[in-house]
Write an enzyme that holds these catalytic residues in place. Structure first.
Site, PDB file in Angstrom:
ATOM      1  N   ASN A  16       0.865  -1.189   0.000  1.00 37.39           N
ATOM      2  CA  ASN A  16       0.000   0.000   0.000  1.00 37.39           C
ATOM      3  C   ASN A  16       0.895   1.230   0.000  1.00 37.39           C
ATOM      4  O   ASN A  16       1.473   1.573   1.024  1.00 37.39           O
ATOM      5  CB  ASN A  16      -0.895  -0.023   1.248  1.00 37.39           C
ATOM      6  CG  ASN A  16      -1.690   1.258   1.405  1.00 37.39           C
ATOM      7  OD1 ASN A  16      -1.831   2.043   0.464  1.00 37.39           O
ATOM      8  ND2 ASN A  16      -2.209   1.473   2.601  1.00 37.39           N
ATOM      9  N   LYS A  18       0.046   4.265  -0.240  1.00 30.77           N
ATOM     10  CA  LYS A  18      -0.617   5.461   0.321  1.00 30.77           C
ATOM     11  C   LYS A  18      -0.408   6.629  -0.655  1.00 30.77           C
ATOM     12  O   LYS A  18      -0.360   6.409  -1.858  1.00 30.77           O
ATOM     13  CB  LYS A  18      -0.102   5.764   1.728  1.00 30.77           C
ATOM     14  CG  LYS A  18      -0.098   4.519   2.615  1.00 30.77           C
ATOM     15  CD  LYS A  18       0.061   4.835   4.060  1.00 30.77           C
ATOM     16  CE  LYS A  18       0.238   3.549   4.839  1.00 30.77           C
ATOM     17  NZ  LYS A  18      -0.030   3.693   6.245  1.00 30.77           N
ATOM     18  N   HIS A 108      -9.394   0.940   4.782  1.00 28.91           N
ATOM     19  CA  HIS A 108      -8.119   1.129   5.478  1.00 28.91           C
ATOM     20  C   HIS A 108      -8.359   2.033   6.680  1.00 28.91           C
ATOM     21  O   HIS A 108      -9.209   2.928   6.629  1.00 28.91           O
ATOM     22  CB  HIS A 108      -7.088   1.753   4.529  1.00 28.91           C
ATOM     23  CG  HIS A 108      -5.714   1.782   5.116  1.00 28.91           C
ATOM     24  ND1 HIS A 108      -5.308   2.764   5.988  1.00 28.91           N
ATOM     25  CD2 HIS A 108      -4.669   0.929   4.984  1.00 28.91           C
ATOM     26  CE1 HIS A 108      -4.061   2.508   6.353  1.00 28.91           C
ATOM     27  NE2 HIS A 108      -3.657   1.406   5.770  1.00 28.91           N
ATOM     28  N   GLU A 110      -6.890   4.499   7.763  1.00 31.29           N
ATOM     29  CA  GLU A 110      -6.774   5.942   7.471  1.00 31.29           C
ATOM     30  C   GLU A 110      -8.054   6.467   6.825  1.00 31.29           C
ATOM     31  O   GLU A 110      -8.445   7.606   7.042  1.00 31.29           O
ATOM     32  CB  GLU A 110      -5.532   6.194   6.594  1.00 31.29           C
ATOM     33  CG  GLU A 110      -4.259   6.075   7.424  1.00 31.29           C
ATOM     34  CD  GLU A 110      -3.043   5.574   6.661  1.00 31.29           C
ATOM     35  OE1 GLU A 110      -3.013   5.685   5.428  1.00 31.29           O
ATOM     36  OE2 GLU A 110      -2.117   5.057   7.316  1.00 31.29           O
ATOM     37  N   GLU A 178      -5.365  -5.434  10.322  1.00 29.12           N
ATOM     38  CA  GLU A 178      -4.370  -4.399  10.568  1.00 29.12           C
ATOM     39  C   GLU A 178      -4.672  -3.693  11.894  1.00 29.12           C
ATOM     40  O   GLU A 178      -5.505  -2.778  11.938  1.00 29.12           O
ATOM     41  CB  GLU A 178      -4.405  -3.351   9.449  1.00 29.12           C
ATOM     42  CG  GLU A 178      -4.045  -3.890   8.088  1.00 29.12           C
ATOM     43  CD  GLU A 178      -3.411  -2.814   7.235  1.00 29.12           C
ATOM     44  OE1 GLU A 178      -2.253  -3.002   6.832  1.00 29.12           O
ATOM     45  OE2 GLU A 178      -4.047  -1.778   6.998  1.00 29.12           O
ATOM     46  N   GLY A 184       2.334   1.866  10.873  1.00 33.86           N
ATOM     47  CA  GLY A 184       3.287   2.974  10.832  1.00 33.86           C
ATOM     48  C   GLY A 184       3.977   3.256  12.154  1.00 33.86           C
ATOM     49  O   GLY A 184       4.672   4.264  12.285  1.00 33.86           O
ATOM     50  N   SER A 224       3.451  -2.523  10.338  1.00 34.12           N
ATOM     51  CA  SER A 224       4.899  -2.531  10.582  1.00 34.12           C
ATOM     52  C   SER A 224       5.577  -3.834  10.145  1.00 34.12           C
ATOM     53  O   SER A 224       6.503  -4.315  10.812  1.00 34.12           O
ATOM     54  CB  SER A 224       5.199  -2.211  12.053  1.00 34.12           C
ATOM     55  OG  SER A 224       4.731  -0.910  12.368  1.00 34.12           O
TER      56      SER A 224
HETATM   57  C1  PEP Z   1      -0.730   0.131   6.137  1.00 31.71           C
HETATM   58  O1  PEP Z   1      -0.836   1.346   6.067  1.00 31.71           O
HETATM   59  O2  PEP Z   1      -1.582  -0.602   5.612  1.00 31.71           O
HETATM   60  C2  PEP Z   1       0.410  -0.425   6.856  1.00 31.71           C
HETATM   61  C3  PEP Z   1       0.374  -1.671   7.213  1.00 31.71           C
HETATM   62  O3  PEP Z   1       1.443   0.440   7.109  1.00 31.71           O
HETATM   63  P1  PEP Z   1       2.885   0.054   7.756  1.00 31.71           P
HETATM   64  O4  PEP Z   1       3.368  -1.193   7.085  1.00 31.71           O
HETATM   65  O5  PEP Z   1       3.749   1.230   7.445  1.00 31.71           O
HETATM   66  O6  PEP Z   1       2.670  -0.150   9.208  1.00 31.71           O
END
Ligand code: PEP
Length: 266
Positions: A16, A18, A108, A110, A178, A184, A224
């Protein structure tokens, strides 16, 4: 090399991006990723690799992937619940299908937090994607507060139940667990935590759509994920891949995550 997950599900490593990389950067990135994986003799049949660029990159990625016959799949990061009409700024699922998007990320954290997307909107978007022939990658996950007050599975399971109500039997869909606190933050869930919630999500799919759907549906972990922790997640029986944010923006890092089978045994 055979899949390390159970149930015959092909693992999916999804990046992803973003709101990063414009269409020119996207072309360079996907080319480099394809070279990196080809150099390493990656078996795309054993582990599927997908990228999720911003909308404005998709036509360029489509042209590159089809022109060079790359085996990298791609999708969008969001979709409208409507098929057409007066919805300024929105992108309809049939448009994504026209761009050969295999997938679309829906719900997601966000989008849920910054754009007020409710479970009902996520369900409507899921139905729109399926209706257009684009596989929804439905994100669910608990906040740190949810984790403390309700445990890890309650919120993701409740979120998934609403989305499942909009999924006709026999549809292909992917679920990404997630935990919001892991996105993040550099603080990933433990593989055991991911397995526990992935199992609860699979049981929920079984309750709503039957055992066959539960066995066939891929459940990813996201939050992460990096090259040095992917192997632990992929050893779990109910984790069928990863949704990767930050680490998907580094070609070699993402390529190494996709090639986790090389280090899953260590
Ligand atoms: C995400 O935004 O879907 C995500 C998993 O981000 P990160 O891997 O940076 O934690």
């Amino acid at each position: 090399m055979a899949s390390v997950t159970t149930g015959g599900r092909t693992p999916l490593i999804a990046g992803n991006w973003k709101m990063n990389l414009n269409h020119l950067q996207a072309i360079a990135f996907v080319q480099k990723l394809a070279w990196s994986l080809k150099d390493a003799r990656h078996d795309f049949g054993a582990v599927e690799v997908a990228v999720f660029p911003p909308f404005t990159d998709l036509r360029s990625v489509q042209t590159l992937v089809s022109g060079d016959k790359l085996q990298i799949a791609y999708g969008a990061q969001d979709v409208s619940q409507h098929a057409s009409g007066a919805f300024t700024g929105e992108i309809a699922a049939p448009f994504l299908a026209q761009l050969d998007c295999a997938y679309v990320i829906i719900g997601h954290s966000e989008r849920r937090t910054l754009h007020g997307e409710t479970d009902e909107i996520v369900a409507a978007k899921t139905a729109a994607a399926i209706g257009a022939g684009v596989v929804p990658l439905i994100c669910v996950g608990e906040t740190a507060e949810d984790l403390e007050t309700r445990g890890a599975s309650a919120v993701p399971v409740a979120q998934l139940k609403v989305a499942l109500a909009s999924i006709p039997k026999g549809s292909d869909f992917v679920v990404a667990y997630e935990p919001v606190w892991a996105i993040g933050s550099g603080q990933a869930a433990t593989p055991e935590q991911a397995q526990q919630v992935a199992k609860a999500l699979r049981d929920t799919i079984a309750e709503h759509l039957g055992d066959e759907a539960a066995a066939a549906t891929r459940i990813l972990y996201g939050g992460s994920v990096k090259a040095d922790n992917i192997a632990g997640f992929m050893r779990q029986a109910d984790v069928d891949g990863a949704l990767v944010g930050g680490a998907s923006l580094d070609v070699e890092g993402f390529s190494a995550i996709a090639r986790y089978q090389k280090h899953v045994g260590v």
